[in-house]
Design an enzyme around this catalytic site. Sequence first.
Site, short mmCIF file in Angstrom:
data_model
loop_
_atom_site.label_atom_id
_atom_site.label_comp_id
_atom_site.label_asym_id
_atom_site.label_seq_id
_atom_site.Cartn_x
_atom_site.Cartn_y
_atom_site.Cartn_z
CG ASN A 1 -1.70 1.22 1.45
OD1 ASN A 1 -1.78 2.06 0.55
ND2 ASN A 1 -2.29 1.37 2.63
CE LYS B 1 -0.18 3.24 4.75
NZ LYS B 1 -0.11 3.35 6.21
CG HIS C 1 -5.83 1.81 5.14
ND1 HIS C 1 -5.42 2.79 6.01
CD2 HIS C 1 -4.82 0.92 5.05
CE1 HIS C 1 -4.19 2.51 6.41
NE2 HIS C 1 -3.80 1.38 5.85
CD GLU D 1 -2.90 5.48 6.75
OE1 GLU D 1 -2.87 5.58 5.50
OE2 GLU D 1 -1.97 4.97 7.40
CD GLU E 1 -3.55 -2.57 7.32
OE1 GLU E 1 -2.42 -2.74 6.85
OE2 GLU E 1 -4.25 -1.60 7.06
N GLY F 1 2.40 2.31 10.78
CA GLY F 1 3.32 3.42 10.63
C GLY F 1 4.02 3.84 11.92
CB SER G 1 5.15 -1.71 11.99
OG SER G 1 4.74 -0.37 12.21
#
Length: 252
Positions: A10, A12, A96, A98, A168, A174, A214
């Site tokens: 991904n 991003k 996701h 985010e 996730e 991250g 991560s």
Amino acid sequence: MSRTPFIAGNWKMHGRAAEARALARSLRERIGGVSGVEVGVAPPFTAIEVVRAEIAGSAIRLGAQNLHEEPKGAFTGEISAPMLVEAGCHFVIIGHSERRQFFGETDAGVAKKLRAASAAGLVPIVCVGETLAEREAGRTDAVIEAQIRGGLADLAADGAPGLVIAYEPVWAIGTGRTATPEQAEDVHAKLRGWLGDLFGSQRASTTRIQYGGSVKAENANSLLSQPNIDGALVGGASLDPAAFEAIVLAAK
Ligand code: PGA
């Protein structure tokens, strides 16, 4: 039950055309002929075409990071499933964290996007995951179960062929802080149980569940060797060709 592992990058909001082309080219050289593991990359929309051209004819699949639930219409700034298919996409990431955190996506919205992706023949990667506060309050299972039941609410038992789930934990994305293999396996096993409740044991045992948060070359092996972890959704490390290659090879 053997499930082919699926490692998806991904990217991003990273990768202008020249960077995306160089990254895709390096990945094609390193892992373009890989077998025994499925590999995909999801660049930003504006880099999809340059990446498509670089990986054409290789084993690397192309994906997108989001879609709109309608096939077309007055939805300024949005991209539909048929547009992604036409651009060469095979899979699409849905829900996701985010998107949930910064763009207000909900489980009901995930369900609509899942229906749209499925209708267009895209393989959906539906993301779920708890925040740190939710984990510390002992609510991880309840949060994930609600996300999976809500996001998959409209799905028929044979709908969305190839559906992939990505677990996730938000606190691991991250942050450099990875779930331990045991923490991840615990949620993955429960996810497979909920999939069984919803769709029956056959579908539950064939659905791939990726871990994300991560994932790096250094921890990929211990995570991917867990019985219910069938691949990874990789953010930061997917921008580094050597790291991504190492993660892909760890999945074989
Ligand atoms: P990360 O991101 O690997 O950088 O933690 C994972 C993701 O958000 O899919």
